[in-house]
Design a protein around this motif. Structure first.
Motif, PDB file in Angstrom:
ATOM      1  N   UNK A 102     -14.123  85.525  69.030  1.00 38.88           N
ATOM      2  CA  UNK A 102     -13.621  86.884  69.170  1.00 38.88           C
ATOM      3  C   UNK A 102     -12.549  87.181  68.139  1.00 38.88           C
ATOM      4  N   UNK A 103     -12.305  86.250  67.242  1.00 41.60           N
ATOM      5  CA  UNK A 103     -11.325  86.464  66.188  1.00 41.60           C
ATOM      6  C   UNK A 103     -11.884  87.319  65.076  1.00 41.60           C
ATOM      7  N   UNK A 104     -11.124  87.412  63.975  1.00 40.96           N
ATOM      8  CA  UNK A 104     -11.532  88.275  62.877  1.00 40.96           C
ATOM      9  C   UNK A 104     -12.537  87.605  61.954  1.00 40.96           C
ATOM     10  N   UNK A 231     -23.129  92.577  71.355  1.00 40.23           N
ATOM     11  CA  UNK A 231     -22.194  92.314  72.456  1.00 40.23           C
ATOM     12  C   UNK A 231     -20.968  91.553  71.961  1.00 40.23           C
ATOM     13  N   UNK A 232     -21.192  90.581  71.080  1.00 38.01           N
ATOM     14  CA  UNK A 232     -20.062  89.837  70.536  1.00 38.01           C
ATOM     15  C   UNK A 232     -19.144  90.738  69.722  1.00 38.01           C
ATOM     16  N   UNK A 233     -19.744  91.621  68.906  1.00 39.85           N
ATOM     17  CA  UNK A 233     -18.935  92.512  68.072  1.00 39.85           C
ATOM     18  C   UNK A 233     -18.144  93.497  68.934  1.00 39.85           C
ATOM     19  N   UNK A 234     -18.765  94.040  69.970  1.00 40.70           N
ATOM     20  CA  UNK A 234     -18.062  94.975  70.842  1.00 40.70           C
ATOM     21  C   UNK A 234     -16.948  94.266  71.611  1.00 40.70           C
ATOM     22  N   UNK A 235     -17.216  93.047  72.060  1.00 41.43           N
ATOM     23  CA  UNK A 235     -16.171  92.281  72.748  1.00 41.43           C
ATOM     24  C   UNK A 235     -14.978  92.036  71.850  1.00 41.43           C
ATOM     25  N   UNK A 236     -15.238  91.737  70.577  1.00 41.40           N
ATOM     26  CA  UNK A 236     -14.154  91.513  69.623  1.00 41.40           C
ATOM     27  C   UNK A 236     -13.411  92.819  69.333  1.00 41.40           C
ATOM     28  N   UNK A 251     -13.612  97.739  62.005  1.00 39.53           N
ATOM     29  CA  UNK A 251     -14.549  96.912  61.235  1.00 39.53           C
ATOM     30  C   UNK A 251     -15.646  96.338  62.129  1.00 39.53           C
ATOM     31  N   UNK A 252     -15.247  95.899  63.319  1.00 44.48           N
ATOM     32  CA  UNK A 252     -16.240  95.354  64.258  1.00 44.48           C
ATOM     33  C   UNK A 252     -17.243  96.432  64.670  1.00 44.48           C
ATOM     34  N   UNK A 253     -16.752  97.622  64.945  1.00 46.23           N
ATOM     35  CA  UNK A 253     -17.638  98.715  65.332  1.00 46.23           C
ATOM     36  C   UNK A 253     -18.571  99.093  64.185  1.00 46.23           C
ATOM     37  N   UNK A 254     -18.056  99.077  62.965  1.00 43.32           N
ATOM     38  CA  UNK A 254     -18.891  99.385  61.806  1.00 43.32           C
ATOM     39  C   UNK A 254     -19.965  98.326  61.604  1.00 43.32           C
ATOM     40  N   UNK A 255     -19.597  97.056  61.810  1.00 41.22           N
ATOM     41  CA  UNK A 255     -20.565  95.969  61.659  1.00 41.22           C
ATOM     42  C   UNK A 255     -21.658  96.094  62.723  1.00 41.22           C
ATOM     43  N   UNK A 256     -21.260  96.438  63.955  1.00 38.21           N
ATOM     44  CA  UNK A 256     -22.234  96.626  65.026  1.00 38.21           C
ATOM     45  C   UNK A 256     -23.175  97.776  64.700  1.00 38.21           C
ATOM     46  N   UNK A 257     -22.628  98.865  64.166  1.00 45.78           N
ATOM     47  CA  UNK A 257     -23.472  99.999  63.764  1.00 45.78           C
ATOM     48  C   UNK A 257     -24.476  99.586  62.706  1.00 45.78           C
ATOM     49  N   UNK A 258     -24.023  98.845  61.702  1.00 46.01           N
ATOM     50  CA  UNK A 258     -24.918  98.427  60.621  1.00 46.01           C
ATOM     51  C   UNK A 258     -26.012  97.494  61.133  1.00 46.01           C
ATOM     52  N   UNK A 358     -16.663 104.668  66.547  1.00 39.18           N
ATOM     53  CA  UNK A 358     -17.267 104.719  67.879  1.00 39.18           C
ATOM     54  C   UNK A 358     -18.416 105.727  67.899  1.00 39.18           C
ATOM     55  N   UNK A 359     -18.181 106.869  67.292  1.00 36.99           N
ATOM     56  CA  UNK A 359     -19.208 107.908  67.290  1.00 36.99           C
ATOM     57  C   UNK A 359     -20.435 107.460  66.493  1.00 36.99           C
ATOM     58  N   UNK A 360     -20.217 106.794  65.372  1.00 41.53           N
ATOM     59  CA  UNK A 360     -21.347 106.316  64.565  1.00 41.53           C
ATOM     60  C   UNK A 360     -22.177 105.291  65.335  1.00 41.53           C
ATOM     61  N   UNK A 361     -21.494 104.366  66.020  1.00 42.38           N
ATOM     62  CA  UNK A 361     -22.232 103.374  66.798  1.00 42.38           C
ATOM     63  C   UNK A 361     -22.985 104.044  67.940  1.00 42.38           C
ATOM     64  N   UNK A 362     -22.329 104.986  68.617  1.00 44.15           N
ATOM     65  CA  UNK A 362     -22.981 105.685  69.717  1.00 44.15           C
ATOM     66  C   UNK A 362     -24.227 106.414  69.236  1.00 44.15           C
ATOM     67  N   UNK A 363     -24.152 107.038  68.077  1.00 44.68           N
ATOM     68  CA  UNK A 363     -25.311 107.750  67.530  1.00 44.68           C
ATOM     69  C   UNK A 363     -26.458 106.780  67.258  1.00 44.68           C
TER      70      UNK A 363
END
Length: 422
Positions: A102-104, A231-236, A251-258, A358-363
């Motif tokens: 869960x670190x960087x 799930x790991x990215x959102x938890x972090x 950054x985590x949210x952007x990585x999850x979106x990608x 958050x909005x990008x991931x939600x979309x």
């Protein structure tokens, strides 16, 4: 059965277990039609190994224990989505139970997931090519036309490309024909992990002998790998927001979106499945449904806390461990964002950055849900699903549920981040 009987009469050394012979018989008829005498022998092997009957509790360690677990799921009456996809054998790389993840910087876990994702897609394409060229007799019913195989190769290579780039693979297998590119992808995938990848081979246990079930299983396994990563990215991201570190959270949210956006071709690949083939094998998958996906429920419940009605639904009853975490007060991105804004720890440009991510991931998740519903409708119509679910009506009911419900603290009308706009 001869090989298994010989093994049982010998030392029962797990290293000498006749995996190939057992797998060959399962492939010959499909898991649903395996001779009960073979299942009895496997049950005896389990008793010899564990001395405790069914291994569904997960207490018996080792590859052989996990293999027997997934081969005897129907025999034991505990067949479900996870056993259908043999997820215990795949051992999805996850930082869920590893605080360090869960670190960087958890590059090792990310790369392990990408390698598995590539190998799953590459294996699906290798089977398509082998079957089309008459080099494989596995799952011989309802072979697709060569034009469909070519399309699958093109889409599969596209689906694997982002993961290959993240792994630092310089040469993208996109030269020549789609079939050439798929063959190159398979050769490249073999270099990512030891060629003798026994768990990957053992994780293909179709219920029938219909060709398209191979593609179906591999794509669903790839999606399980993807959602474990999300799930790991959102938890972090939750942990970063709680620690007042907006940039790592963004950054985590952007990585999850990608990750989610880049896997779009997977659905296009799945959409090449022949509806008549799907209808042929799905009649033997009763008891297994994607709504039992633990990884997806982890993603959904980490975005925001599900409403009580959702938490009491069959979807969450199928994943009691995720449900228990939610009831225990699991932190979410939604909650962490609102709390940080309310406490003044997230404001100005940092707040806007996190909200945009958050909005990008939600979309991206909305697009995934709608595509999932569209493909399921094409395959099922408005019929009930397997696993005692409501099928496409159920998917339609949940596809537009907001991903996040964080309210902008400034005065003004409510707007769900990433939700449908009025």
């Amino acid at each position: 059965m001869h090989e298994l009987t010989s093994w049982l009469s010998g030392t029962t050394d797990p290293r000498a277990f006749p995996y190939a012979a057992v797998l060959r018989e399962f492939h010959r008829v499909g898991k649903h039609f395996v001779d009960p005498r073979l299942l009895e022998l496997l049950d005896e092997a389990r008793r010899r190994l564990t001395g405790s009957g069914p291994t569904g509790s997960g207490t018996a360690p080792g590859l052989l224990d996990d293999f027997i677990d997934v081969t005897l799921d129907k025999w034991d009456g505990r067949y479900d989505y996870r056993s259908y996809l043999a997820l215990r054998l795949l051992r999805l790389p996850s930082g869920e139970d590893d605080p360090a993840a869960t670190g960087d910087d958890d590059t090792t876990t990310r790369h392990a997931r990408d390698r598995l994702f590539v190998r799953l897609v590459a294996d699906a394409l290798a089977f398509e090519l082998a079957a089309a060229r008459g080099a494989a007799d596995l799952l011989p019913l309802q072979r697709p036309a060569w034009t469909v195989v070519v399309k699958r190769c093109r889409l599969g290579v596209r689906a694997a490309a982002p993961a290959l780039l993240r792994l630092g693979c310089q040469a993208s297998p996109d030269d020549g024909t789609p079939a050439d590119a798929a063959a190159a992808l398979h050769a490249l995938a073999a270099t990512l992990d030891p060629p003798a990848d026994v768990p990957l081979r053992l994780s293909m246990l179709p219920v029938h002998v219909t060709h398209d079930e191979y593609l179906f299983i591999r794509v669903l396994q790839a999606y399980e790998c993807l959602f474990a990563a999300l799930a790991d990215e959102l938890g972090a991201a939750v942990a970063a927001l709680a620690d007042a570190r907006p940039t790592p959270a963004a950054d985590r949210l952007a990585y999850a979106h990608d990750l989610l956006d880049g896997a779009g071709p997977l659905f296009s690949l799945l959409a090449t499945m022949q509806p008549e083939s799907f209808q042929t094998f799905r009649q033997y998958t009763e008891g297994a449904s994607a709504i039992q996906s633990r990884s997806y429920k982890r993603v959904e419940s980490l975005c925001r806390t599900p409403l009580q009605e959702r938490l009491d639904s069959v979807a969450y009853q199928a994943v009691p461990e995720v449900r228990a975490r939610v009831r225990a007060g699991q932190a979410t991105v939604d909650e962490a964002y609102r709390s940080a804004v309310a406490d003044g720890r997230l404001d100005g440009p940092d707040r806007r950055l996190v909200a945009r991510r958050m909005e990008a991931f939600a979309s991206a998740l909305f697009r995934w849900r709608h595509t999932h519903h569209r493909i399921a409708t094409r395959m099922l119509g408005r019929r009930s699903g397997t696993g005692y679910t409501e099928g496409t009506p159920y998917l339609a009911a949940v596809r537009d549920v907001p991903v996040f419900t964080s309210v902008d603290p400034r005065p003004g009308p409510f707007q769900a981040v990433g939700g449908p706009r009025a």
